[in-house]
Design a protein around this motif. Structure first.
Motif, mmCIF file in Angstrom:
data_model
loop_
_atom_site.group_PDB
_atom_site.id
_atom_site.type_symbol
_atom_site.label_atom_id
_atom_site.label_comp_id
_atom_site.label_asym_id
_atom_site.label_seq_id
_atom_site.Cartn_x
_atom_site.Cartn_y
_atom_site.Cartn_z
ATOM 1 N N TYR A 102 -3.905 0.630 -2.596
ATOM 2 C CA TYR A 102 -3.139 -0.635 -2.421
ATOM 3 C C TYR A 102 -2.970 -1.131 -3.825
ATOM 4 O O TYR A 102 -3.712 -0.850 -4.957
ATOM 5 C CB TYR A 102 -4.121 -1.873 -1.938
ATOM 6 N N ARG A 136 -1.125 7.089 -6.093
ATOM 7 C CA ARG A 136 -1.635 7.818 -5.202
ATOM 8 C C ARG A 136 -1.034 9.431 -5.462
ATOM 9 O O ARG A 136 -1.874 10.320 -5.289
ATOM 10 C CB ARG A 136 -0.831 7.475 -3.787
ATOM 11 N N GLY A 161 0.356 5.395 1.314
ATOM 12 C CA GLY A 161 -0.871 6.562 1.886
ATOM 13 C C GLY A 161 -1.603 5.865 2.906
ATOM 14 O O GLY A 161 -2.729 6.463 3.165
ATOM 15 N N ARG A 162 -0.930 5.138 3.957
ATOM 16 C CA ARG A 162 -1.673 4.895 5.174
ATOM 17 C C ARG A 162 -1.775 5.892 6.197
ATOM 18 O O ARG A 162 -2.701 5.946 6.977
ATOM 19 C CB ARG A 162 -1.056 3.754 5.660
ATOM 20 N N GLU A 189 0.690 -1.199 0.025
ATOM 21 C CA GLU A 189 0.068 0.146 0.094
ATOM 22 C C GLU A 189 0.771 1.421 0.071
ATOM 23 O O GLU A 189 2.010 1.156 0.376
ATOM 24 C CB GLU A 189 -1.016 0.179 1.281
ATOM 25 N N ALA A 221 -8.044 -2.130 5.043
ATOM 26 C CA ALA A 221 -7.115 -2.512 4.083
ATOM 27 C C ALA A 221 -6.940 -4.209 3.622
ATOM 28 O O ALA A 221 -6.580 -4.392 2.632
ATOM 29 C CB ALA A 221 -5.862 -2.185 4.851
ATOM 30 N N MET A 246 -5.713 6.249 0.275
ATOM 31 C CA MET A 246 -4.803 5.179 0.604
ATOM 32 C C MET A 246 -4.887 4.199 -0.614
ATOM 33 O O MET A 246 -5.990 3.938 -1.054
ATOM 34 C CB MET A 246 -5.114 4.641 1.738
#
Length: 341
Positions: free
Chosen positions: A71, A218, A61-62, A59, A149, A69
């Motif tokens: 994945y 992202r 941008g958590r 992933e 997630a 965010m």
């Protein structure tokens, strides 16, 4: 430790001329809608679906308060795993690679005729800031970030299986405890070897490549989000790029905090680019003198929450001496004329 973290966050700043991959669905991003982008199976694999493949998932941008965010998933033949990704193209964790390097790698993955395009299939799940916050702010049954997630990861892998790809190995960067997560995935994909590990994006080339797919998507999504501000006449002097306006999007970034303070609506806060569930956003809105306080009616208050059926008149509410009417005639109450005259 602080120097390392600041360098890591600095690497999260998008390239000013980031590659706009096919995984960028502008209308969905501007509307705050989460979506999945999946490529076709490469011809090399499609022509021989018995080829054993390896899948990597990671992933990007958590932690940021701004932006989605994402994945990312990437798969390719097991025989090409390290030779193509590590030896030839030097994939690594996207946070280690310079912004322009990861952008160039993503462009190579998406360009017909390259060895990466011919051997690799990939997918992304863009989880909008709005949907992330909506799940986390549910009044009951909170849909936390780990659960969101995990669901995104599982669905991306299922989609690859649904395309007929012969997946033999799966490598994933962990969420929480690696052993617990791995056991759950092994039950879902019992015929495949599953490895969940910390820093998997630095250990397994397919996870590194998935990390690049996620991070570049992202970065480009941030640019799309920022268009709502840079193209508006409301904000004079607004930088043209998200990188200049928002920095990394992390709460620890002075550029990010400055932008949030300067663009906060006292009633609505920010647009679909902001995770309203983050403490940074909530603290700004709730700070004295910043946001407008709204007092919502108490749904448990009998005076405020009367049922529609409370306004119906049935035979049970008639006077004792009053003759009952036809059941169907009084089901929705008595005619107005009869009540008045």
């Amino acid at each position: 430790m602080e120097d390392f973290e600041s360098q890591e966050v600095a690497q999260e700043v998008p390239a000013n001329d980031v590659f706009i991959a096919p995984s960028i669905h502008e209308k969905d991003i501007l509307a705050g809608v989460s979506y999945t982008h999946t490529t076709l199976v490469p011809n090399f694999i499609q022509n021989n679906l018995s080829i054993e493949c390896v899948v990597g998932v990671d992933e990007a941008g958590r932690g940021p308060v701004l932006g989605p965010m994402v994945y990312g998933l990437l798969y390719l033949p097991l025989s090409q795993h390290r030779v193509l990704l590590a030896d030839t193209h030097r994939f690594d964790d996207s946070k280690v690679l310079k912004p322009q390097v990861r952008s160039d790698l993503m462009q190579a993955i998406c360009t017909p005729g390259t060895d990466l395009y011919q051997n690799c299939g990939w997918a992304t799940r863009v989880m909008s800031a709005r949907d992330i916050a909506s799940g986390m702010l549910k009044p009951a049954g909170v849909y936390n970030l780990n659960a969101q997630a995990m669901d995104a990861t599982i669905q991306l892998i299922k989609d690859v299986f649904a395309q007929g790809v012969n997946v033999k190995e799966i490598y994933i960067d962990t969420i929480g405890k690696a052993d617990v997560y791995q056991k759950k995935l092994e039950k879902i994909f019992p015929t495949t070897m599953v490895t969940v590990a910390e820093k998997a994006d630095s250990l397994y080339p397919c996870v590194s490549a998935a990390s690049v797919c996620a991070k570049v998507t992202r970065d480009a999504a941030l640019e799309v989000n920022h268009k709502a501000y840079s193209a508006s006449n409301t904000y004079a002097g607004e930088p043209k790029s998200a990188a200049d306006a928002w920095g990394s999007g992390y709460p620890s970034s002075a550029t990010t905090i400055s932008w949030l303070k300067g663009h906060m609506d006292p009633l609505f806060g920010w647009g679909t680019e902001c995770r309203m569930s983050w403490g940074t956003a909530k603290d700004m809105l709730e700070a004295k003198g910043n946001g407008i306080k709204v007092d919502w009616p108490d749904v448990n208050d009998d005076e405020q929450a009367r049922r529609m059926t409370d306004f119906y008149i049935t035979t049970s509410t008639m006077d004792v001496d009053e003759e009952p009417d036809d059941e169907l005639a009084t089901w929705y109450g008595k005619p107005v004329a009869e009540s008045i005259f």
